[in-house]
Design a protein around this motif. Structure first.
Motif, PDB file in Angstrom:
ATOM      1  N   VAL A  70       1.176  10.180   4.747  1.00  0.00           N
ATOM      2  CA  VAL A  70       1.532   8.715   5.239  1.00  0.00           C
ATOM      3  C   VAL A  70       1.127   8.110   6.331  1.00  0.00           C
ATOM      4  O   VAL A  70       0.435   7.043   6.400  1.00  0.00           O
ATOM      5  CB  VAL A  70       3.241   8.948   5.185  1.00  0.00           C
ATOM      6  N   GLU A  71       0.433   9.086   7.191  1.00  0.00           N
ATOM      7  CA  GLU A  71      -0.197   8.430   8.472  1.00  0.00           C
ATOM      8  C   GLU A  71      -1.694   7.920   7.957  1.00  0.00           C
ATOM      9  O   GLU A  71      -2.047   6.961   8.400  1.00  0.00           O
ATOM     10  CB  GLU A  71      -0.202   9.377   9.423  1.00  0.00           C
ATOM     11  N   GLU A  72      -2.218   8.851   7.111  1.00  0.00           N
ATOM     12  CA  GLU A  72      -3.468   8.639   6.662  1.00  0.00           C
ATOM     13  C   GLU A  72      -3.321   7.321   5.543  1.00  0.00           C
ATOM     14  O   GLU A  72      -3.974   6.505   5.751  1.00  0.00           O
ATOM     15  CB  GLU A  72      -3.805   9.699   5.747  1.00  0.00           C
ATOM     16  N   ALA A  73      -2.339   7.134   4.711  1.00  0.00           N
ATOM     17  CA  ALA A  73      -1.843   6.281   3.995  1.00  0.00           C
ATOM     18  C   ALA A  73      -1.846   4.683   4.672  1.00  0.00           C
ATOM     19  O   ALA A  73      -2.195   3.649   4.221  1.00  0.00           O
ATOM     20  CB  ALA A  73      -0.895   6.216   3.023  1.00  0.00           C
ATOM     21  N   ARG A  74      -1.118   4.950   5.704  1.00  0.00           N
ATOM     22  CA  ARG A  74      -0.652   3.806   6.520  1.00  0.00           C
ATOM     23  C   ARG A  74      -2.003   3.082   7.167  1.00  0.00           C
ATOM     24  O   ARG A  74      -2.168   1.621   6.954  1.00  0.00           O
ATOM     25  CB  ARG A  74       0.081   4.011   7.951  1.00  0.00           C
ATOM     26  N   GLU A  75      -3.093   3.819   7.671  1.00  0.00           N
ATOM     27  CA  GLU A  75      -4.185   3.366   8.049  1.00  0.00           C
ATOM     28  C   GLU A  75      -5.014   2.683   6.932  1.00  0.00           C
ATOM     29  O   GLU A  75      -5.639   1.500   7.243  1.00  0.00           O
ATOM     30  CB  GLU A  75      -5.142   4.537   8.655  1.00  0.00           C
ATOM     31  N   GLU A  76      -4.915   3.028   5.761  1.00  0.00           N
ATOM     32  CA  GLU A  76      -5.773   2.601   4.736  1.00  0.00           C
ATOM     33  C   GLU A  76      -5.052   1.297   4.004  1.00  0.00           C
ATOM     34  O   GLU A  76      -5.779   0.269   4.015  1.00  0.00           O
ATOM     35  CB  GLU A  76      -5.627   3.589   3.428  1.00  0.00           C
ATOM     36  N   ALA A  77      -3.719   1.449   4.226  1.00  0.00           N
ATOM     37  CA  ALA A  77      -2.964   0.177   3.897  1.00  0.00           C
ATOM     38  C   ALA A  77      -3.244  -0.988   4.893  1.00  0.00           C
ATOM     39  O   ALA A  77      -3.311  -2.103   4.186  1.00  0.00           O
ATOM     40  CB  ALA A  77      -1.480   0.274   3.596  1.00  0.00           C
ATOM     41  N   GLU A  78      -3.174  -0.870   5.965  1.00  0.00           N
ATOM     42  CA  GLU A  78      -3.546  -1.915   6.976  1.00  0.00           C
ATOM     43  C   GLU A  78      -4.652  -2.441   6.725  1.00  0.00           C
ATOM     44  O   GLU A  78      -5.085  -3.587   6.649  1.00  0.00           O
ATOM     45  CB  GLU A  78      -3.315  -1.377   8.504  1.00  0.00           C
ATOM     46  N   GLU A  79      -5.895  -1.577   6.397  1.00  0.00           N
ATOM     47  CA  GLU A  79      -7.008  -2.008   6.055  1.00  0.00           C
ATOM     48  C   GLU A  79      -7.108  -2.774   4.752  1.00  0.00           C
ATOM     49  O   GLU A  79      -7.893  -3.630   4.977  1.00  0.00           O
ATOM     50  CB  GLU A  79      -8.123  -0.678   5.936  1.00  0.00           C
ATOM     51  N   LEU A  80      -6.663  -2.331   3.953  1.00  0.00           N
ATOM     52  CA  LEU A  80      -6.338  -3.249   2.563  1.00  0.00           C
ATOM     53  C   LEU A  80      -5.561  -4.334   2.801  1.00  0.00           C
ATOM     54  O   LEU A  80      -6.085  -5.525   2.240  1.00  0.00           O
ATOM     55  CB  LEU A  80      -5.721  -2.439   1.655  1.00  0.00           C
ATOM     56  N   LEU A  81      -4.427  -4.403   3.543  1.00  0.00           N
ATOM     57  CA  LEU A  81      -3.565  -5.624   3.861  1.00  0.00           C
ATOM     58  C   LEU A  81      -4.804  -6.888   4.568  1.00  0.00           C
ATOM     59  O   LEU A  81      -4.737  -8.026   4.268  1.00  0.00           O
ATOM     60  CB  LEU A  81      -2.539  -5.391   4.409  1.00  0.00           C
ATOM     61  N   GLU A  82      -5.606  -6.468   5.506  1.00  0.00           N
ATOM     62  CA  GLU A  82      -6.491  -7.212   6.199  1.00  0.00           C
ATOM     63  C   GLU A  82      -7.399  -7.884   5.142  1.00  0.00           C
ATOM     64  O   GLU A  82      -7.734  -8.964   5.526  1.00  0.00           O
ATOM     65  CB  GLU A  82      -6.950  -6.280   7.387  1.00  0.00           C
ATOM     66  N   ALA A  83      -7.982  -6.897   4.467  1.00  0.00           N
ATOM     67  CA  ALA A  83      -8.955  -7.347   3.507  1.00  0.00           C
ATOM     68  C   ALA A  83      -8.358  -8.258   2.703  1.00  0.00           C
ATOM     69  O   ALA A  83      -9.021  -9.518   2.279  1.00  0.00           O
ATOM     70  CB  ALA A  83      -9.541  -6.138   2.754  1.00  0.00           C
ATOM     71  N   VAL A  84      -7.271  -8.239   2.145  1.00  0.00           N
ATOM     72  CA  VAL A  84      -6.614  -9.283   1.374  1.00  0.00           C
ATOM     73  C   VAL A  84      -6.475 -10.505   2.006  1.00  0.00           C
ATOM     74  O   VAL A  84      -6.647 -11.561   1.735  1.00  0.00           O
ATOM     75  CB  VAL A  84      -5.358  -8.874   0.782  1.00  0.00           C
ATOM     76  N   ARG A  85      -6.070 -10.519   3.340  1.00  0.00           N
ATOM     77  CA  ARG A  85      -5.711 -11.377   4.274  1.00  0.00           C
ATOM     78  C   ARG A  85      -6.971 -12.643   4.249  1.00  0.00           C
ATOM     79  O   ARG A  85      -6.931 -13.465   4.362  1.00  0.00           O
ATOM     80  CB  ARG A  85      -5.246 -11.186   5.531  1.00  0.00           C
ATOM     81  N   ILE A  86      -8.133 -11.685   4.724  1.00  0.00           N
ATOM     82  CA  ILE A  86      -9.260 -12.475   4.903  1.00  0.00           C
ATOM     83  C   ILE A  86      -9.746 -13.070   3.801  1.00  0.00           C
ATOM     84  O   ILE A  86     -10.288 -14.115   3.618  1.00  0.00           O
ATOM     85  CB  ILE A  86     -10.381 -11.293   5.228  1.00  0.00           C
ATOM     86  N   ARG A  87      -9.461 -12.421   2.416  1.00  0.00           N
ATOM     87  CA  ARG A  87      -9.881 -13.159   1.125  1.00  0.00           C
ATOM     88  C   ARG A  87      -9.101 -14.325   0.793  1.00  0.00           C
ATOM     89  O   ARG A  87      -9.643 -15.322   0.150  1.00  0.00           O
ATOM     90  CB  ARG A  87     -10.016 -11.989   0.147  1.00  0.00           C
ATOM     91  N   LEU A  88      -8.162 -14.362   1.286  1.00  0.00           N
ATOM     92  CA  LEU A  88      -7.112 -15.350   0.931  1.00  0.00           C
ATOM     93  C   LEU A  88      -7.402 -16.557   1.881  1.00  0.00           C
ATOM     94  O   LEU A  88      -7.090 -17.465   1.433  1.00  0.00           O
ATOM     95  CB  LEU A  88      -5.494 -14.978   1.042  1.00  0.00           C
ATOM     96  N   ALA A  89      -7.743 -16.081   3.067  1.00  0.00           N
ATOM     97  CA  ALA A  89      -8.108 -17.320   4.156  1.00  0.00           C
ATOM     98  C   ALA A  89      -9.337 -17.965   3.560  1.00  0.00           C
ATOM     99  O   ALA A  89      -9.654 -19.098   4.330  1.00  0.00           O
ATOM    100  CB  ALA A  89      -8.142 -16.655   5.372  1.00  0.00           C
ATOM    101  N   ALA A  90     -10.322 -17.189   2.972  1.00  0.00           N
ATOM    102  CA  ALA A  90     -11.469 -17.857   2.795  1.00  0.00           C
ATOM    103  C   ALA A  90     -11.652 -19.007   1.749  1.00  0.00           C
ATOM    104  O   ALA A  90     -10.623 -19.181   0.889  1.00  0.00           O
ATOM    105  CB  ALA A  90     -12.584 -16.712   2.171  1.00  0.00           C
TER     106      ALA A  90
END
Length: 117
Positions: A97-117
């Motif tokens: 879960v700790e490993e997944a949390r870091e990956e999930a935060e990165e994925l979420l940030e990537a989605v936010r960036i793409r949506l803002a573009a």
């Protein structure tokens, strides 16, 4: 908590802020005791009789109810019901879960960036 006797499909949930992680146990049909020299003939017979099995922990994640991934992290080749209480599964689940949390935060940030573009 995973029980002292586990079956494929058993799962536990973890909450981290708005993230929900589900760690499920799946049957590992690729691992066999023949790959290792540490098993006795009795261990192999018990494995053939389905007294114990190899499993994998697979983590899925959602954010605020939005599904992000079915398999954001996993660990395979775990001896389930081998003669222990399976408590090690919770330790591994927490680490995943700790490993997944870091990956999930990165994925979420990537989605936010793409949506803002």
């Amino acid at each position: 908590m995973f029980s002292s006797y586990v079956c494929p499909g058993d799962s536990v949930m973890f909450e981290h802020g708005k993230f929900t992680f589900n760690v499920r146990l799946e049957y590992d049909d690729f691992s066999t005791p023949y790959e290792w020299e540490c098993y006795s003939d009795s261990d192999i017979t018990r494995w053939k009789n389905d007294d114990w099995f190899y499993g994998g922990l697979v983590v899925s994640v959602s954010y605020n109810g939005f599904h992000i991934s079915d398999n954001i992290a996993s660990l395979w080749g775990l001896e389930c019901n081998f003669g222990n209480d399976n408590s090690f599964l919770m330790e591994y689940a927490g680490e995943l879960v700790e490993e997944a949390r870091e990956e999930a935060e990165e994925l979420l940030e990537a989605v936010r960036i793409r949506l803002a573009a």
